[in-house]
Write a protein that holds these residues in place. Structure first.
Motif, PDB file in Angstrom:
ATOM      1  N   PHE B 137       0.851  -1.186   0.000  1.00 38.52           N
ATOM      2  CA  PHE B 137       0.000   0.000   0.000  1.00 38.52           C
ATOM      3  C   PHE B 137       0.886   1.234   0.000  1.00 38.52           C
ATOM      4  N   TYR B 344      -8.445   4.582  -1.986  1.00 34.59           N
ATOM      5  CA  TYR B 344      -7.485   3.782  -2.732  1.00 34.59           C
ATOM      6  C   TYR B 344      -8.001   3.375  -4.103  1.00 34.59           C
ATOM      7  N   HIS B 348      -3.783   0.140  -4.951  1.00 33.70           N
ATOM      8  CA  HIS B 348      -3.402   0.576  -3.596  1.00 33.70           C
ATOM      9  C   HIS B 348      -2.584   1.861  -3.586  1.00 33.70           C
TER      10      HIS B 348
END
Lengths: 305, 391
Positions: B137, B344, B348
């Motif tokens: 992420f 997101y 990500h």
């Protein structure tokens, strides 16, 4: 054509700055035969002193003179406290000890000045570009670096090659015992020479400070170039250091300036612009390798001892 | 003597023993804590620690342990430190990463071991595209996004031509490509410099001057940005060829850049004066805890990274073995970002606003960055289609 003049000046200026650093290293490494990795730390200290003193005194010239004196004293103190005990030792011991000094200086600077770095602003009279030939403007400060470095080169050459003290330095480097037996205080002489080398490193650092930033570890990258210059020029030769520094400065700058366009004639534009900077930074080391193969003594070796 | 040796050895072993899994939430944090760019790493650590303070130093009821590792701005070192954190420290999360090349070198280790990696700064295009991973992420951006916003702003200002200068590494190439992707005028030249060793940009500035470009775009993070602005001013280009930047002027470099930075517009997804309550709290508490310092966008992203991790740990009540649930929770971006709107994309990477920032004197008489306008709203990076993960 005008571009070529300007880029050559850039190369000359960079080379002369490298010479200031390499000249100090030549005195210490080449003539005194002492491997001082902490030379870059003295370069850094010169810059920090300059930034501090210029801020204190509010005068650029005064601050710089004070910084120069401070680096000289620091060099003398360093030699007196630590380094003079290492002259008789192996080069490896000297490398180890002076590497320790790098770490010491970096952390000392972090402790005193903090991790963020300092800036050394130029006075207004040095920030204006100067017209050197019609159509070519060049930064005044970079011109002053060229002038100072040329003056230092001349002075150094005269001191080392033409004066009694220079003769003693050269003699002391060849044979310490003999010159000591002649009644010369060789310890004091070496202390002074080391101090002078430190002051030259400090000068290089403080001249560079307004162009770059004053920061921890600033001497480490550039020190490698200084060693390369000494190897190319010939160990212990001031003339060699001078010529090699200008070679290196020119090759580096002109490579960066013209290599991308040259490569674009054979490669795609994207590949050329990626490959050129890598290639131009390799050129210097390539030159060093060739010199080592063809003339292992360097291009302008000092006279045989 | 011998006894002391064995005793010391035993102590080191005891200290190195990983805490029993499940007792604490372990987070590894890789950033640059030595060398010229250590100030960035410090700011990230300060902000991450501040976030932990705000969370009561607990996540999902369990105490948090953070292990900070220094990558020295070198990809090989970063990779080793990442391996060490994952394999011998057995961290639950790994975060940090300033540099795109360091992150790219470290990525495979994290993904192969299925350890969640939160990039708090680096955003190489590969990460957003074909190298995207369920375990990775970002709380920052994809590298191209910020310069894309700058390109858009230059179009708004009617700039006709530009000369691009940046460092020769992953992020430098992304940044210049980002400008080119939105800028509608002519790109008259493009120069890459050796990174991070080249400090003198005289050759590049000379070329820019002689290219007759109407403007220069530059990307130099950290101290190199200070140097570039110095040399740009000394070459007499200030006022002659306007400069546009991304990531070159921030709260760390500004005190050194001073008046050189005035009048140089840049884009950023976070500026210290953004009017969100979370942001006000972050900036105020940071300045209280570290007098004389200001948080930067690097710090803001680290602060968000801690909160993102917290949201995942809270969702599984501290049971970090439930990776799928944590992934699903993080994809919701269920935390308040200090930058405001934040969600997101499939890869990500955040979908977020980019603001135009300018340098002004603030209430204390110090130079500070100020939000002037929103250049793009809810911007999604241009590589998300290349990411195999689809929503």
């Amino acid at each position: 054509m005008l571009v070529l003049i300007e880029q050559s000046l850039n190369g000359l200026q960079f080379g002369l700055l490298l010479f200031l650093l390499a000249a100090g290293l030549t005195l210490v490494f080449g003539i005194m035969d002492f491997v001082n990795l902490a030379h870059g730390s003295l370069y850094m200290m010169g810059a920090y002193f300059a930034a501090t003193f210029v801020a204190w005194t509010n005068s650029f010239v005064l601050g710089i003179l004070l910084a120069l004196g401070a680096t000289l004293l620091l060099g003398i103190a360093l030699e007196f406290i630590a380094l003079r005990h290492l002259y008789g030792r192996d080069h490896l011991d000297q490398v180890l000890a002076t590497f320790g000094l790098i770490l010491f200086f970096n952390d000392a600077v972090r402790l005193i000045w903090g991790p963020a770095g300092l800036s050394l602003p130029l006075p207004a009279w040095l920030t204006v570009p100067v017209q050197i030939v019609p159509g070519v403007f060049y930064p005044a400060y970079r011109l002053s670096i060229i002038a100072v470095a040329l003056a230092v080169a001349a002075l150094l050459y005269i001191v080392v090659m033409r004066t009694r003290i220079g003769m003693l330095i050269r003699a002391g480097a060849s044979n310490r015992e003999m010159i000591g037996a002649l009644g010369i205080n060789i310890k004091l002489l070496f202390t002074l020479v080391f101090g002078l080398g430190a002051a030259l490193a400090g000068l290089a650092g403080l001249m560079q400070a307004p162009i770059l930033t004053v920061q921890i570890g600033m001497g480490e990258n550039i020190l490698i170039l200084a060693f390369v210059i000494i190897v190319i020029g010939g160990i212990g030769s001031i003339r060699g250091a001078f010529m090699a520094a200008i070679f290196v400065g020119m090759i580096d700058t002109l490579g960066r300036a013209f290599l991308p366009d040259l490569l674009r004639t054979v490669l795609s534009s994207a590949a050329a612009s990626t490959a050129a900077p890598a290639l131009s930074s390799m050129l210097i080391y390539l030159l060093m390798a060739i010199v080592l193969v063809v003339r292992p003594e360097g291009l302008f070796p000092a006279a045989k001892r | 003597m011998k006894k002391a040796f064995w005793l010391a050895g035993a102590t080191i072993l005891a200290l190195a023993q990983p805490a029993l899994a499940g007792d604490t939430i372990k987070i590894g944090f890789v950033s640059t804590f030595s060398g010229p760019t250590a100030v960035i790493g410090n700011d990230m650590r300060n902000s991450f620690e501040l976030a932990l303070d705000h969370l009561g130093r607990k996540m999902g009821g369990k105490p948090v342990e953070v292990i900070y590792e220094d990558d020295g701005q070198k990809p090989d070192v970063g990779k080793q430190k990442t391996e060490k954190l994952i394999q011998s420290d057995k961290v639950d999360f790994i975060a940090g990463y300033i540099w795109s090349n360091v992150l790219l070198a470290s990525l495979k280790t994290a993904v192969d071991s299925k350890t969640f990696l939160i990039s708090a700064n680096a955003g190489p295009s590969q990460l957003a595209g074909d190298l995207c991973s369920p375990y990775v992420f970002s709380t920052s951006w994809q590298n191209d996004q910020t310069p894309q916003a700058v390109g858009t702003y230059m179009n708004q200002k009617g700039v006709k031509s530009v000369f691009l200068i940046g460092p020769n590494y992953a992020a430098g190439k992304d940044m210049l490509a980002g400008v080119k992707s939105t800028f509608k005028g002519q790109v008259v030249g493009e120069e890459y410099t050796v990174w991070p060793s080249q400090l003198d940009f005289s050759a590049e500035l000379t070329k820019a001057k002689n290219s007759k470009a109407e403007s220069i775009f530059v990307f130099y993070p950290g101290a190199a940005g200070v140097q570039f602005l110095n040399q740009y001013a000394q070459a007499g280009l200030k006022g002659q060829i306007p400069l546009y930047t991304a990531f070159t002027i921030d709260e760390l470099s500004l005190p050194l850049q001073k008046e050189n930075a005035i009048g140089v517009p840049g884009a950023q997804q976070w500026v210290n004066d953004l009017p969100f309550p979370e942001n006000k709290k972050f900036v105020e508490d940071y300045r209280k805890k570290h007098p004389g310092l200001r948080p930067t966008f690097y710090g803001a992203q680290s602060y968000d990274a801690a909160n993102l991790i917290n949201s995942a740990v809270v969702a599984v009540k501290g049971d970090t073995s439930k990776k799928d649930e944590m992934k699903a929770e993080m994809e919701k971006a269920n935390f308040k970002s200090v930058r405001g709107p934040f969600k997101y994309g499939n890869n990500h990477i955040p979908i977020q606003n980019f603001y135009l920032q300018d340098v002004v004197k603030d209430a204390d008489g110090q130079l500070s960055l100020k939000t002037v306008a929103t250049i793009v709203k809810d911007d999604q990076d241009r590589f998300h289609d290349k990411c195999p993960m689809k929503k």
